[in-house]
Design an enzyme around this catalytic site. Structure first.
Site, short mmCIF file in Angstrom:
data_model
loop_
_atom_site.label_atom_id
_atom_site.label_comp_id
_atom_site.label_asym_id
_atom_site.label_seq_id
_atom_site.Cartn_x
_atom_site.Cartn_y
_atom_site.Cartn_z
N ASP A 1 0.87 -1.18 0.00
CA ASP A 1 0.00 0.00 0.00
C ASP A 1 0.91 1.23 0.00
OD1 ASP A 1 -2.42 1.54 0.28
OD2 ASP A 1 -1.92 1.84 2.39
N SER A 2 0.29 2.40 -0.10
CA SER A 2 1.10 3.62 -0.01
C SER A 2 1.60 3.83 1.43
CB SER A 2 0.25 4.82 -0.43
OG SER A 2 -0.86 4.95 0.43
N CYS B 1 -4.28 -1.89 -1.81
CA CYS B 1 -4.45 -0.49 -2.18
C CYS B 1 -5.46 -0.42 -3.33
CB CYS B 1 -3.09 0.06 -2.62
SG CYS B 1 -3.15 1.69 -3.35
N GLU C 1 -2.90 9.24 8.19
CA GLU C 1 -1.44 9.12 8.31
C GLU C 1 -0.89 10.08 9.38
OE1 GLU C 1 0.82 7.04 6.75
OE2 GLU C 1 -0.64 5.95 5.55
N CYS D 1 -11.04 2.59 -0.18
CA CYS D 1 -9.63 2.88 0.10
C CYS D 1 -9.30 2.12 1.37
CB CYS D 1 -9.42 4.38 0.30
SG CYS D 1 -7.77 4.80 0.94
N HIS E 1 -7.26 2.66 3.65
CA HIS E 1 -7.06 3.48 4.85
C HIS E 1 -8.37 3.66 5.62
CE1 HIS E 1 -3.20 4.71 3.10
NE2 HIS E 1 -2.90 5.31 4.24
#
Ligand code: DGL
Length: 290
Positions: A25-26, A88, A165, A197, A199
């Site tokens: 993932d990012s 992701c 984040e 997403c 996240h």
């Protein structure tokens, strides 16, 4: 049901079933997928990569995302993974089809498993996702493919990933932002909401407070992991031994990742910083970039 094909047959015998699964993932979003893997396939070893030096992905161009994914998959293959799960949605929406024909190993994405699960829950489906995923219309297309009668409303949520984040989940500002993003979907009387997403499941308590209780939340992670376990089984690649501890790698600062990941994992990871191998952009992509 697994519908994709590898470009060539998997080289028999060259992939031990003890090999790890690659998850990327990012940043922290893929941990929601890792958590699901621990729940459904605890016997598997994992290499987790977070491209923290380049997040967020959701505001990048399709060409940039494809290039990042190529680099990550090249590195993952060098690590000897037996399968890659794109943890992701942005990568799944923009790069999955292209890289499946370039890499000779099973690569799973979140969009189709998420779309399939959603149409089983409802017919008025909301999708919250990164701007890049919304723009790709990958969820709209996938849902139409599995159930043409289902209606879809999408909202791009560019502020969510930076807030997560930055560990600002319980900040009142995050709640106000979420209210803004969800209101148009609530106004449409959605009955189902896809976390588009990885996240966003970290925001579950915030979103739950805003959404009407009747709205069902779909986390594609649950379904991609079920598909991965089934695929490994079919290929005879399920691990039957004890797993290795998860190896965490990041492109940015390992200390920041370790600190933030601890609260989601329930243990403190020891991430290594790695450098991805350079991969030349295909000619067609250079043309797009000019
Ligand atoms: N968690 C990723 C996704 O599922 C990427 C988010 C981002 O970096 O913008 O789309």
């Amino acid at each position: 049901m697994v519908e994709y094909r590898y470009p060539n047959d998997l080289p028999s015998g060259s992939l031990p079933n003890t090999a790890p699964i690659g998850l990327f993932d990012s940043g922290l979003g893929g941990l929601t997928v890792l958590r699901e893997l621990y729940r459904q396939a605890p016997q598997e070893s994992v290499i987790y990569f977070g491209d923290t030096a380049r997040l967020p992905y959701g505001t990048k161009s399709p060409a940039e995302i494809l290039q990042y994914v190529r680099e990550i998959l090249t590195w993952m293959t060098q690590q000897g993974v037996k399968m890659v799960i794109m943890a992701c949605n942005t990568s799944s929406a923009l790069a999955l089809e292209a890289v499946r024909s370039e890499f000779n190993l099973p690569i799973l994405g979140l969009i189709l498993p998420g779309a399939r699960a959603a149409v089983q829950q409802g017919k008025r489906i909301g999708v919250i996702a990164t701007p890049a995923t919304v723009k790709s219309q990958a969820y709209e297309r996938a849902i139409a493919e599995v159930d043409a009668a289902a209606q879809v409303w999408q909202v791009g949520c560019p502020e969510f990933v930076p807030l997560i984040e930055d560990n600002r989940i319980e900040d009142p500002y995050t709640s106000a932002v979420a209210q803004n993003y969800l209101q148009p979907l609530i106004d449409q009387n959605i009955d189902t909401l896809i976390y588009g997403c990885t996240h966003y499941p970290h925001l579950a308590p915030v979103l739950r407070r805003i959404l009407p209780p009747s709205v069902r939340l779909v986390d594609p992670a649950v379904h991609v992991i079920a598909a991965a376990a089934q695929e490994l089984d079919l290929l005879g690649l399920s691990n039957v031994r004890s797993p290795q501890p998860t190896r965490f790698c990041v492109s940015g600062c390992p200390t920041t990742f370790n600190r933030l990941a601890t609260q989601w994992l329930g243990y403190t990871p020891i991430a290594e910083q790695i450098e991805l191998p350079p991969v030349a952009a295909p000619v067609s992509m250079e043309v797009v970039e000019q």
